[in-house]
Motif scaffolding. Structure first.
Motif, PDB file in Angstrom:
ATOM      1  N   GLY A 328     -11.719 -36.708 -40.434  1.00 32.78           N
ATOM      2  CA  GLY A 328     -11.950 -37.979 -41.100  1.00 32.78           C
ATOM      3  C   GLY A 328     -11.055 -39.111 -40.655  1.00 32.78           C
ATOM      4  N   VAL A 329     -10.051 -38.825 -39.817  1.00 30.61           N
ATOM      5  CA  VAL A 329      -9.117 -39.858 -39.346  1.00 30.61           C
ATOM      6  C   VAL A 329      -9.581 -40.376 -37.992  1.00 30.61           C
ATOM      7  CG1 VAL A 329      -6.732 -40.321 -38.640  1.00 30.61           C
ATOM      8  CG2 VAL A 329      -7.209 -38.863 -40.632  1.00 30.61           C
ATOM      9  N   ALA A 330      -9.527 -41.697 -37.805  1.00 32.53           N
ATOM     10  CA  ALA A 330      -9.977 -42.310 -36.565  1.00 32.53           C
ATOM     11  C   ALA A 330      -8.980 -42.060 -35.435  1.00 32.53           C
ATOM     12  CB  ALA A 330     -10.175 -43.810 -36.755  1.00 32.53           C
ATOM     13  N   GLY A 331      -9.504 -41.831 -34.237  1.00 33.15           N
ATOM     14  CA  GLY A 331      -8.687 -41.678 -33.047  1.00 33.15           C
ATOM     15  C   GLY A 331      -9.517 -42.024 -31.826  1.00 33.15           C
ATOM     16  N   GLU A 332      -8.863 -41.976 -30.657  1.00 36.62           N
ATOM     17  CA  GLU A 332      -9.578 -42.295 -29.425  1.00 36.62           C
ATOM     18  C   GLU A 332     -10.318 -41.066 -28.921  1.00 36.62           C
ATOM     19  OE1 GLU A 332      -8.940 -44.156 -24.920  1.00 36.62           O
ATOM     20  OE2 GLU A 332      -7.205 -43.765 -26.212  1.00 36.62           O
ATOM     21  N   GLY A 365      -5.538 -28.470 -13.117  1.00 35.57           N
ATOM     22  CA  GLY A 365      -5.968 -29.694 -12.464  1.00 35.57           C
ATOM     23  C   GLY A 365      -7.120 -30.404 -13.137  1.00 35.57           C
ATOM     24  N   ALA A 366      -7.654 -29.849 -14.213  1.00 35.81           N
ATOM     25  CA  ALA A 366      -8.766 -30.488 -14.918  1.00 35.81           C
ATOM     26  C   ALA A 366      -8.301 -31.788 -15.568  1.00 35.81           C
ATOM     27  CB  ALA A 366      -9.336 -29.542 -15.963  1.00 35.81           C
ATOM     28  N   ARG A 367      -9.221 -32.725 -15.680  1.00 37.85           N
ATOM     29  CA  ARG A 367      -8.882 -34.023 -16.250  1.00 37.85           C
ATOM     30  C   ARG A 367      -9.785 -34.349 -17.433  1.00 37.85           C
ATOM     31  NH1 ARG A 367      -9.970 -38.114 -11.898  1.00 37.85           N
ATOM     32  NH2 ARG A 367     -11.829 -36.813 -11.811  1.00 37.85           N
ATOM     33  N   MET A 368      -9.329 -35.282 -18.252  1.00 33.16           N
ATOM     34  CA  MET A 368     -10.167 -35.821 -19.314  1.00 33.16           C
ATOM     35  C   MET A 368     -10.155 -37.343 -19.205  1.00 33.16           C
ATOM     36  SD  MET A 368      -7.862 -34.996 -22.697  1.00 33.16           S
ATOM     37  CE  MET A 368      -6.150 -35.484 -22.849  1.00 33.16           C
ATOM     38  N   TYR A 369     -11.234 -37.947 -19.671  1.00 30.90           N
ATOM     39  CA  TYR A 369     -11.388 -39.399 -19.577  1.00 30.90           C
ATOM     40  C   TYR A 369     -11.102 -40.051 -20.920  1.00 30.90           C
ATOM     41  CZ  TYR A 369     -13.612 -43.965 -19.373  1.00 30.90           C
ATOM     42  OH  TYR A 369     -13.860 -45.315 -19.465  1.00 30.90           O
ATOM     43  N   LYS A 370     -10.226 -41.063 -20.886  1.00 24.40           N
ATOM     44  CA  LYS A 370      -9.914 -41.845 -22.086  1.00 24.40           C
ATOM     45  C   LYS A 370     -11.005 -42.910 -22.246  1.00 24.40           C
ATOM     46  CE  LYS A 370      -5.705 -43.408 -22.389  1.00 24.40           C
ATOM     47  NZ  LYS A 370      -5.314 -42.905 -23.717  1.00 24.40           N
ATOM     48  N   THR A 371     -11.866 -42.759 -23.247  1.00 29.93           N
ATOM     49  CA  THR A 371     -13.030 -43.640 -23.359  1.00 29.93           C
ATOM     50  C   THR A 371     -12.702 -45.029 -23.901  1.00 29.93           C
ATOM     51  OG1 THR A 371     -13.584 -42.960 -25.621  1.00 29.93           O
ATOM     52  CG2 THR A 371     -14.473 -41.615 -23.814  1.00 29.93           C
ATOM     53  N   GLY A 372     -11.622 -45.149 -24.694  1.00 28.45           N
ATOM     54  CA  GLY A 372     -11.377 -46.412 -25.380  1.00 28.45           C
ATOM     55  C   GLY A 372     -12.245 -46.588 -26.617  1.00 28.45           C
ATOM     56  N   ASP A 373     -13.029 -45.554 -26.947  1.00 32.31           N
ATOM     57  CA  ASP A 373     -13.887 -45.599 -28.138  1.00 32.31           C
ATOM     58  C   ASP A 373     -13.182 -44.933 -29.311  1.00 32.31           C
ATOM     59  OD1 ASP A 373     -16.031 -46.883 -26.911  1.00 32.31           O
ATOM     60  OD2 ASP A 373     -16.944 -44.994 -26.252  1.00 32.31           O
ATOM     61  N   LEU A 374     -13.296 -45.559 -30.463  1.00 32.70           N
ATOM     62  CA  LEU A 374     -12.790 -44.976 -31.700  1.00 32.70           C
ATOM     63  C   LEU A 374     -13.855 -44.075 -32.315  1.00 32.70           C
ATOM     64  CD1 LEU A 374     -10.950 -47.885 -33.563  1.00 32.70           C
ATOM     65  CD2 LEU A 374      -9.927 -45.759 -32.744  1.00 32.70           C
ATOM     66  N   ALA A 375     -13.424 -42.922 -32.820  1.00 31.98           N
ATOM     67  CA  ALA A 375     -14.359 -41.989 -33.451  1.00 31.98           C
ATOM     68  C   ALA A 375     -13.608 -41.162 -34.479  1.00 31.98           C
ATOM     69  CB  ALA A 375     -14.997 -41.088 -32.396  1.00 31.98           C
ATOM     70  N   ARG A 376     -14.360 -40.437 -35.280  1.00 31.14           N
ATOM     71  CA  ARG A 376     -13.742 -39.517 -36.238  1.00 31.14           C
ATOM     72  C   ARG A 376     -14.697 -38.349 -36.469  1.00 31.14           C
ATOM     73  NH1 ARG A 376     -14.463 -41.946 -42.398  1.00 31.14           N
ATOM     74  NH2 ARG A 376     -16.728 -42.311 -42.276  1.00 31.14           N
ATOM     75  N   TYR A 377     -14.102 -37.240 -36.899  1.00 23.41           N
ATOM     76  CA  TYR A 377     -14.902 -36.081 -37.259  1.00 23.41           C
ATOM     77  C   TYR A 377     -15.385 -36.228 -38.700  1.00 23.41           C
ATOM     78  CZ  TYR A 377     -13.582 -33.429 -33.111  1.00 23.41           C
ATOM     79  OH  TYR A 377     -13.422 -33.000 -31.825  1.00 23.41           O
ATOM     80  N   LEU A 378     -16.669 -35.956 -38.906  1.00 23.08           N
ATOM     81  CA  LEU A 378     -17.223 -35.892 -40.249  1.00 23.08           C
ATOM     82  C   LEU A 378     -16.952 -34.506 -40.832  1.00 23.08           C
ATOM     83  CD1 LEU A 378     -20.587 -37.726 -39.472  1.00 23.08           C
ATOM     84  CD2 LEU A 378     -18.580 -38.666 -40.641  1.00 23.08           C
ATOM     85  N   PRO A 379     -17.112 -34.329 -42.136  1.00 22.90           N
ATOM     86  CA  PRO A 379     -16.790 -33.043 -42.755  1.00 22.90           C
ATOM     87  C   PRO A 379     -17.508 -31.843 -42.142  1.00 22.90           C
ATOM     88  CG  PRO A 379     -17.020 -34.722 -44.441  1.00 22.90           C
ATOM     89  CD  PRO A 379     -17.432 -35.367 -43.143  1.00 22.90           C
ATOM     90  N   ASP A 380     -18.713 -32.052 -41.605  1.00 23.82           N
ATOM     91  CA  ASP A 380     -19.459 -30.931 -41.033  1.00 23.82           C
ATOM     92  C   ASP A 380     -19.167 -30.716 -39.556  1.00 23.82           C
ATOM     93  OD1 ASP A 380     -20.694 -33.131 -39.979  1.00 23.82           O
ATOM     94  OD2 ASP A 380     -22.684 -32.700 -40.774  1.00 23.82           O
ATOM     95  N   GLY A 381     -18.224 -31.504 -38.990  1.00 21.57           N
ATOM     96  CA  GLY A 381     -17.865 -31.339 -37.592  1.00 21.57           C
ATOM     97  C   GLY A 381     -18.575 -32.266 -36.634  1.00 21.57           C
ATOM     98  N   ASP A 382     -19.578 -33.006 -37.108  1.00 25.77           N
ATOM     99  CA  ASP A 382     -20.223 -34.001 -36.265  1.00 25.77           C
ATOM    100  C   ASP A 382     -19.283 -35.184 -36.069  1.00 25.77           C
ATOM    101  OD1 ASP A 382     -22.703 -32.665 -35.899  1.00 25.77           O
ATOM    102  OD2 ASP A 382     -23.288 -33.237 -37.935  1.00 25.77           O
ATOM    103  N   ARG A 388     -14.595 -49.989 -30.684  1.00 23.36           N
ATOM    104  CA  ARG A 388     -13.698 -50.004 -29.535  1.00 23.36           C
ATOM    105  C   ARG A 388     -12.256 -50.248 -29.967  1.00 23.36           C
ATOM    106  NH1 ARG A 388     -14.725 -47.928 -24.870  1.00 23.36           N
ATOM    107  NH2 ARG A 388     -13.205 -49.354 -23.952  1.00 23.36           N
ATOM    108  N   ILE A 389     -11.330 -49.824 -29.094  1.00 23.58           N
ATOM    109  CA  ILE A 389      -9.921 -50.101 -29.352  1.00 23.58           C
ATOM    110  C   ILE A 389      -9.418 -51.219 -28.437  1.00 23.58           C
ATOM    111  CG2 ILE A 389      -9.474 -47.743 -30.090  1.00 23.58           C
ATOM    112  CD1 ILE A 389      -8.212 -47.217 -27.364  1.00 23.58           C
TER     113      ILE A 389
END
Length: 447
Positions: A328-332, A365-382, A388-389
């Motif tokens: 429920g908390v917003a993050g990138e 060596g795997a990488r992840m991409y920082k999207t700059g999008d704000l999102a949060r998990y809903l109670p059911d995991g969606d 944007r940030i």
């Protein structure tokens, strides 16, 4: 699919059509012509063409040659096209005769796929030896940049193949389906429009140039060609529903992406159509889409999630210290897995800034991409998309760095300062608005 149904219709464009066998034959001939020009793995090939049968042949021919395509939309401003040509450094450029005069000066070898076809057709139509590996580039699509310069994003075959196979597994196209290709090919949604139908034996129907902006034309095309599957950005879907519903008996599914899908628009769609509605999410820096959500009728939550990750893709919602945030908390939002792009063309520093080590992954060596999008998990995991940030916006499906426009305005000798913002004075009608301070502007006294 060519071997399974060689005489089935593969591509339709207005009153023209190509069978699977004929499309394969022509793409093979073009691929051999391109190889004679030095195209192979790692070679970028510019494509300055309008929607047509020739455009489909061009894309398949480039990939069969082992190269990667760089879409150059003829509707782009001349200076943007000139920059992209220079930045990509593509040694070969495919075009059409009526567009050739619009090209800015460049050193590339130009091949007009229409007028030069007699020369191309002299090559063998046998399938050329496959020289492509999963790690090779498939395309470089340019997106907006904060410095006033567009930036090219390189995606690999591994990610695109994963994305297309996931889509087929999820939606199960058959030879009875018809997919409408109407997205400008400078927008990555076009990738699945061009390639998904033909790996599944379906029929690809290509809209005429400019047709994606005409609801009346699209409505007629859907009915005439019995379209079962098509894509809208939410703003275009809203505009289309102002003109007509989507209740054609042939239509099975509508896929939306490119902008946030509001609950109100979802409900409007359900009132107008019996088709299924799917909300997909993904930036250009990944292989098109990385999450999906099947919209639900009578969903009481009054929001539309972006769902959960697609196959072989991981999504992390992290705080500034790259630690997972609570439910429920917003993050990138961060993207990991095979979908992640190779990086930015000729921009190693920006690539290092945005494509960071995947500290949660198991592959070295795997990488992840920082999207700059704000999102949060809903109670059911969606996952719910929140915005944007940074100073980036989405307008009619296109990602726009406001700083890019501000930088261009700031180059004018009479402009001292400029600020650009996205306004929505009328609900549903978003517009870019620029405010400028002139160099010779008089200032008011402070006392």
């Amino acid at each position: 699919q060519v071997d399974r149904g060689p005489e089935a219709v593969a591509v339709q464009f207005e009153d023209q059509a190509l069978s699977y066998r004929e499309l394969d034959r022509r793409a093979n001939q073009l691929a051999r012509h391109l190889r004679n020009l030095g195209v192979g793995p790692g070679t970028l090939v510019g494509v300055f063409m309008e929607r047509s049968l020739e455009l489909v042949i061009a894309l398949y021919g480039i990939l069969k040659a082992g190269g990667a395509y760089v879409p150059l939309d003829p509707e782009y401003p001349a200076d943007r096209i000139a920059f992209m040509l220079q930045d990509a450094g593509a040694p070969v450029l495919l075009s059409q005769q009526h567009l050739r005069a619009q090209l800015p000066p460049h050193p590339a070898v130009v091949v007009c796929v229409d007028s030069e076809w007699p020369t191309i057709a002299r090559h063998s139509d046998a399938r050329p030896l496959d020289v492509t590996t999963p790690e090779d580039m498939v395309y470089a699509i340019y997106t907006s940049g904060s410095t006033g310069r567009p930036k090219g994003v390189l995606n690999r075959h591994r990610g695109i193949v994963n994305r297309l196979l996931w889509m087929q597994d999820a939606y199960r196209l058959t030879a009875a389906d018809a997919v409408l290709q109407k997205t400008p090919f400078s927008f990555d949604v076009s990738v699945w429009e061009f390639f998904w139908p033909l790996l599944s034996g379906a029929r690809l129907v290509v809209a005429k140039p400019g047709g994606h902006r005409d609801p009346a034309y699209l409505s007629g095309l859907i009915a005439a060609h019995r379209i079962t599957t098509l894509h809208f950005v939410p703003s275009m879907l809203n505009a289309y529903l102002d003109y007509a519903d989507l209740n054609a008996a042939c239509l099975k599914r509508v896929i939306v992406s490119g902008e946030a899908l509001s609950y109100e628009l979802q409900e409007r769609f359900f009132r107008a159509s019996a088709a299924a509605l799917h909300n997909l999410y993904g930036p250009t820096e990944a292989a098109v889409d990385v999450s999906s959500w099947a919209c639900r009728r009578d969903d009481g939550r009054r929001l539309v999630p972006i769902g959960r990750p697609i196959a072989n893709t991981r999504l992390y919602i992290l705080d500034r210290e790259l630690q997972p945030v609570p439910l429920g908390v917003a993050g990138e939002l961060h993207i990991a897995g095979v979908q992640v792009a190779q990086g930015y063309l000729n921009r190693p520093e920006l690539t290092a800034e945005k494509f960071i080590p995947d500290i949660f992954g198991v592959d070295s060596g795997a990488r992840m991409y920082k999207t700059g999008d704000l999102a949060r998990y809903l109670p059911d995991g969606d996952i719910e998309y929140l915005g944007r940030i940074d100073n980036q916006v989405k307008l009619r499906g296109f990602r726009i760095e406001l700083g890019e426009i501000e930088a261009v305005l700031g180059r004018h000798e009479q402009v001292r300062a400029a600020v650009v913002t996205l306004r929505e004075d009328t609900p549903g009608d978003q517009r870019l608005v620029a405010y400028v301070v002139l160099a010779n502007a008089r200032t008011l006294p402070t006392d």
